[in-house]
Design a protein around this motif. Structure first.
Motif, mmCIF file in Angstrom:
data_model
loop_
_atom_site.group_PDB
_atom_site.id
_atom_site.type_symbol
_atom_site.label_atom_id
_atom_site.label_comp_id
_atom_site.label_asym_id
_atom_site.label_seq_id
_atom_site.Cartn_x
_atom_site.Cartn_y
_atom_site.Cartn_z
ATOM 1 N N ALA A 86 0.831 -1.209 0.000
ATOM 2 C CA ALA A 86 0.000 0.000 0.000
ATOM 3 C C ALA A 86 0.867 1.260 0.000
ATOM 4 C CB ALA A 86 -0.938 -0.001 1.203
ATOM 5 N N ILE A 87 1.938 1.239 0.773
ATOM 6 C CA ILE A 87 2.842 2.391 0.819
ATOM 7 C C ILE A 87 3.521 2.577 -0.537
ATOM 8 C CG2 ILE A 87 4.996 3.266 1.834
ATOM 9 C CD1 ILE A 87 4.010 1.954 4.510
ATOM 10 N N ILE A 88 3.919 1.495 -1.160
ATOM 11 C CA ILE A 88 4.540 1.571 -2.484
ATOM 12 C C ILE A 88 3.555 2.192 -3.478
ATOM 13 C CG2 ILE A 88 5.422 0.218 -4.439
ATOM 14 C CD1 ILE A 88 6.433 -1.801 -2.191
ATOM 15 N N CYS A 89 2.305 1.754 -3.421
ATOM 16 C CA CYS A 89 1.282 2.305 -4.320
ATOM 17 C C CYS A 89 1.070 3.795 -4.058
ATOM 18 C CB CYS A 89 -0.028 1.538 -4.172
ATOM 19 S SG CYS A 89 0.058 -0.145 -4.824
ATOM 20 N N ALA A 90 1.056 4.187 -2.797
ATOM 21 C CA ALA A 90 0.923 5.610 -2.461
ATOM 22 C C ALA A 90 2.105 6.400 -3.012
ATOM 23 C CB ALA A 90 0.816 5.783 -0.945
ATOM 24 N N TRP A 91 3.298 5.841 -2.894
ATOM 25 C CA TRP A 91 4.487 6.512 -3.418
ATOM 26 C C TRP A 91 4.371 6.712 -4.929
ATOM 27 C CZ3 TRP A 91 8.513 3.750 -6.254
ATOM 28 C CH2 TRP A 91 9.545 4.599 -6.669
ATOM 29 N N VAL A 92 3.889 5.699 -5.649
ATOM 30 C CA VAL A 92 3.730 5.846 -7.095
ATOM 31 C C VAL A 92 2.708 6.939 -7.393
ATOM 32 C CG1 VAL A 92 3.093 4.718 -9.263
ATOM 33 C CG2 VAL A 92 4.422 3.461 -7.558
ATOM 34 N N GLY A 93 1.638 7.005 -6.601
ATOM 35 C CA GLY A 93 0.666 8.078 -6.775
ATOM 36 C C GLY A 93 1.301 9.445 -6.591
ATOM 37 N N ILE A 94 2.134 9.581 -5.580
ATOM 38 C CA ILE A 94 2.859 10.834 -5.354
ATOM 39 C C ILE A 94 3.736 11.159 -6.565
ATOM 40 C CG2 ILE A 94 4.674 11.935 -3.969
ATOM 41 C CD1 ILE A 94 3.515 10.273 -1.567
ATOM 42 N N ARG A 100 6.666 12.397 -11.972
ATOM 43 C CA ARG A 100 7.789 11.459 -11.919
ATOM 44 C C ARG A 100 7.342 10.029 -12.157
ATOM 45 N NH1 ARG A 100 10.833 10.972 -7.080
ATOM 46 N NH2 ARG A 100 8.965 11.285 -5.856
ATOM 47 N N ALA A 101 6.248 9.846 -12.900
ATOM 48 C CA ALA A 101 5.778 8.498 -13.242
ATOM 49 C C ALA A 101 5.228 8.531 -14.662
ATOM 50 C CB ALA A 101 4.697 8.043 -12.266
ATOM 51 N N ILE A 102 5.326 7.393 -15.323
ATOM 52 C CA ILE A 102 4.814 7.312 -16.692
ATOM 53 C C ILE A 102 3.944 6.069 -16.827
ATOM 54 C CG2 ILE A 102 6.709 8.612 -17.728
ATOM 55 C CD1 ILE A 102 7.981 5.991 -18.560
ATOM 56 N N PRO A 103 2.944 6.144 -17.714
ATOM 57 C CA PRO A 103 2.071 4.990 -17.917
ATOM 58 C C PRO A 103 2.676 4.014 -18.920
ATOM 59 C CG PRO A 103 1.266 6.851 -19.176
ATOM 60 C CD PRO A 103 2.477 7.330 -18.408
ATOM 61 N N PHE A 104 2.482 2.734 -18.666
ATOM 62 C CA PHE A 104 2.837 1.691 -19.618
ATOM 63 C C PHE A 104 1.550 0.971 -19.977
ATOM 64 C CE2 PHE A 104 6.974 2.502 -17.896
ATOM 65 C CZ PHE A 104 7.827 2.271 -18.958
ATOM 66 N N GLY A 105 1.210 0.994 -21.227
ATOM 67 C CA GLY A 105 -0.029 0.392 -21.698
ATOM 68 C C GLY A 105 -0.564 1.211 -22.849
ATOM 69 N N ASP A 106 -1.888 1.358 -22.881
ATOM 70 C CA ASP A 106 -2.513 2.137 -23.944
ATOM 71 C C ASP A 106 -3.540 3.087 -23.331
ATOM 72 O OD1 ASP A 106 -4.864 0.628 -23.441
ATOM 73 O OD2 ASP A 106 -4.276 -0.875 -24.903
ATOM 74 N N SER A 107 -4.344 3.725 -24.175
ATOM 75 C CA SER A 107 -5.308 4.702 -23.680
ATOM 76 C C SER A 107 -6.443 4.061 -22.892
ATOM 77 C CB SER A 107 -5.875 5.520 -24.844
ATOM 78 O OG SER A 107 -6.559 4.660 -25.741
ATOM 79 N N GLU A 108 -6.608 2.775 -23.018
ATOM 80 C CA GLU A 108 -7.669 2.054 -22.298
ATOM 81 C C GLU A 108 -7.202 1.513 -20.949
ATOM 82 O OE1 GLU A 108 -10.908 1.568 -23.417
ATOM 83 O OE2 GLU A 108 -10.321 3.024 -24.955
#
Length: 120
Positions: A86-94, A100-108
């Protein structure tokens, strides 16, 4: 809302070449040849490494995690692991909010992965 997987985030945080061995339920798979006691010790060392990596990102991480010992019950280890995720997920949200984060995938559908430096 963003989707986060803790494993890829940890790989980035640790600058690791592969997934970190931090899931309590997989200790037997990670360290087949070690005794149960030594497996727990290695797991705890990995968790400590993760805590140390997260601390500069989110001050007070260690104080937010459940207190466990090498003799803690499996349910307590799982609670620790879930809180760490949960803390890791919160950090990614921050990181996403700070650019400082990028999406991997597509528009969906995409998972977000943190980067140590801001994304240009």
């Amino acid at each position: 809302m963003i989707e986060v997987y803790p494993h890829p985030a940890l790989v980035e945080l640790a600058d690791a070449p592969r997934r970190l061995e931090y899931k309590a339920g997989n200790m037997g798979k990670y360290w087949k040849d070690l005794s149960a006691e030594k497996r727990r010790y290695k797991l705890f060392k990995t968790w400590q490494t993760i805590e140390n990596l997260l601390e500069p990102e989110i001050s007070g991480v260690s104080m937010s995690l459940p207190k466990i010992t090498l003799s803690s019950k499996v349910a307590q280890l799982k609670a620790y692991e879930d809180t760490l995720d949960a803390i890791i997920c919160a950090w990614v949200g921050i990181c996403a909010l700070e650019g400082r984060a990028i999406p991997f995938g597509d528009s969906e559908s995409a998972i977000w992965i943190p980067r140590k430096a801001p994304i240009p």
